[in-house]
Design an enzyme around this catalytic site. Structure first.
Site, short mmCIF file in Angstrom:
data_model
loop_
_atom_site.label_atom_id
_atom_site.label_comp_id
_atom_site.label_asym_id
_atom_site.label_seq_id
_atom_site.Cartn_x
_atom_site.Cartn_y
_atom_site.Cartn_z
N HIS A 25 -0.98 -1.16 -0.11
CA HIS A 25 -2.39 -0.79 -0.23
C HIS A 25 -2.89 0.01 0.97
CE1 HIS A 25 -2.22 -3.21 -3.66
NE2 HIS A 25 -3.07 -4.17 -3.39
N HIS A 79 -4.19 -15.61 -9.28
CA HIS A 79 -4.69 -14.26 -9.02
C HIS A 79 -4.01 -13.28 -9.97
CE1 HIS A 79 -6.09 -10.73 -7.07
NE2 HIS A 79 -5.25 -10.67 -6.05
N GLU A 81 -3.74 -9.91 -9.71
CA GLU A 81 -3.09 -8.72 -9.16
C GLU A 81 -1.58 -8.77 -9.45
OE1 GLU A 81 -3.52 -5.91 -5.20
OE2 GLU A 81 -4.15 -8.01 -5.11
N ASP A 83 1.24 -8.13 -8.15
CA ASP A 83 2.28 -8.73 -7.30
C ASP A 83 2.29 -10.25 -7.42
OD1 ASP A 83 -0.24 -8.52 -6.05
OD2 ASP A 83 0.61 -8.81 -4.07
N HIS A 144 -9.22 -12.07 -2.80
CA HIS A 144 -10.02 -10.87 -2.57
C HIS A 144 -10.36 -10.13 -3.87
CE1 HIS A 144 -6.50 -7.88 -2.65
NE2 HIS A 144 -6.02 -9.04 -2.96
N ASP A 163 -4.05 -15.55 -1.77
CA ASP A 163 -3.97 -14.58 -0.69
C ASP A 163 -4.51 -15.12 0.63
OD1 ASP A 163 -2.69 -12.32 -1.76
OD2 ASP A 163 -4.48 -11.75 -2.85
N TYR A 191 -2.98 -9.12 8.28
CA TYR A 191 -3.20 -9.26 6.84
C TYR A 191 -4.69 -9.47 6.56
CZ TYR A 191 -2.59 -11.06 2.09
OH TYR A 191 -2.65 -11.26 0.74
N HIS A 225 1.85 -14.89 -0.08
CA HIS A 225 2.65 -13.96 0.71
C HIS A 225 2.97 -14.61 2.05
CE1 HIS A 225 1.81 -10.71 -2.11
NE2 HIS A 225 0.52 -10.93 -1.97
#
Length: 401
Positions: A25, A79, A81, A83, A144, A163, A191, A225
């Site tokens: 990103h 989440h 997203e 990934d 987020h 996250d 991060y 992560h």
């Protein structure tokens, strides 16, 4: 075959490690990325998150080292997203009866991404019994994305934190105490600065929600992560609470700039010297040599932000413009009211580069007590001394205010 990693009895890490990823990103991931997923063996075999689709084989091999993936009964999607959720269709194909639990917003977003695969909405306070364990859900919108939530394994005292509390950090060791904790904390800060910083208030609410569970409710934090926190849970919670989400600014300066023939660089060094003379920690970052994401790590708690460029084609240099755009996205103007901004640069025909920077800083909510520091062609030593003293004066005035 790749193997799962035991987190606790009947709880396994089954994610993927991208050792060679160097960008995410728009920010640099010099230590790679992990895509964490967790498998819980109970009466209902439960998978918490999946992995990026390009890690499908790695992900499935790790699950298969513990149990046949077709036996999965429950998928928790913290989440949407990609990934995190990219392999939900993979799991649904192998285990068609598996039920996916997610927030109401995530139902809409998962449907838009993958079609209607059968989703069950959950909200804050809802629980799910999977056998001897109970999973408890807390929505954390805008930490987020609007769909976000975290999941607590009540009996094992594991917070699957999505996250929050994560890092982009690839390692062969899965736990905080198996790695260099200073590097892990550094990556956690970077991060936060580049992913979560725009949602500081929402992140603060998430930390409050975690704290409200009580001091004995969490033994491990397992983010989506990076490494799993087990020995330094207090440290990462304290870092979030007292530094990352606090909004507190330190007596610290970021000087980010680009220079064409060295004149703007001279002014940057004069500004830096002014801060250092007043005991302010200063970070001089030529944007040709320093990535935007590293500059934002410094920016996170800096009271002073100096941005520089010569004039190029009636505007500022592209790297400086990119920095301001990137900064604006990560630090909404309501967070900048206590920051002091300086614009600076050299010019040949017209002083438009520094003036445009000043306008950007003011539009972004910075206090700008000085007019732009700018000089026609090559700055004289006399002018550089003036810049140094003006910076010192601003610092002294701030301390006396």
């Amino acid at each position: 075959m790749l193997s799962a990693v035991k987190v606790l009895p009947d709880v396994y890490w089954v994610g993927g490690v991208d050792w060679n990823a160097r960008e995410f990103h728009g920010y640099t991931t010099e230590d790679g990325i992990t895509y964490n997923a967790y498998l819980i063996l109970d009466e209902k075999v439960t998978l918490v998150d999946t992995a990026k689709i390009t890690f499908k084989d790695e992900f499935l091999q790790r699950i298969a080292s513990v149990i046949d993936p077709s036996k999965i009964d429950v998928v928790i999607c913290n989440h949407v997203e990609m990934d995190h959720s990219g392999n939900i269709p993979t799991i649904k194909e192998l285990a068609p009866s598996a039920q996916v639990y997610c927030t109401p917003q995530a139902v809409k977003e998962l449907t838009a991404h993958y079609g209607d695969l059968g989703y069950t909405p959950v909200k804050t306070g809802d629980t799910l019994s999977i056998g001897r364990r109970t999973l408890s859900f807390v929505q954390t919108p805008m930490v987020h994305w609007p769909d976000n939530m975290v999941t607590l394994d009540v009996e094992d005292k594991i917070l699957f934190s999505n996250d929050a509390f994560g890092q982009h950090f690839a390692s062969s060791a899965r736990f905080d105490d198996e790695n260099d904790i200073h590097e892990v904390m550094k990556q956690a800060r970077k991060y936060y600065a580049n992913i979560v910083q725009p949602y500081r208030m929402q992140a603060a609410n998430a930390v409050k929600a975690v704290r409200s569970l009580g001091p004995d409710a969490i033994d491990l934090i397992a983010p989506a992560h990076g490494i799993i926190w087990r020995s330094y849970v207090k440290d990462i919670l304290d870092a979030y609470e007292n530094v990352f989400v606090s909004g507190k600014l330190e007596d610290k300066a970021l000087i980010a700039y680009d220079s064409m023939w060295g004149s703007t660089d001279k002014i940057a060094h004069a500004i830096c010297d002014g801060f250092l003379a007043e005991g302010v920690s200063a970070h001089l970052m030529d944007l040709k040599a320093n990535h935007l994401s590293d500059a934002m790590d410094v920016f996170l708690d800096s009271r002073y932000v100096a941005v520089g460029s010569p004039t190029l084609n009636s505007n500022m240099m592209p790297l400086t413009s990119s920095f301001l755009t990137y900064m604006r996205g990560l630090s909404p103007k309501q967070n900048n009211g206590d920051r002091i901004g300086f614009a600076f640069g050299s010019y040949g025909w017209a002083p438009l580069g520094p003036k445009n920077i000043q306008a950007e800083l003011e539009a972004d909510g910075f206090q700008t007590p000085e007019a732009p520091f700018m000089f026609n062609w090559i700055p004289t030593q006399e002018y550089l001394d003036q810049v140094r003293e003006k910076v010192r004066a601003v610092v002294r005035a701030q301390r006396e205010a």
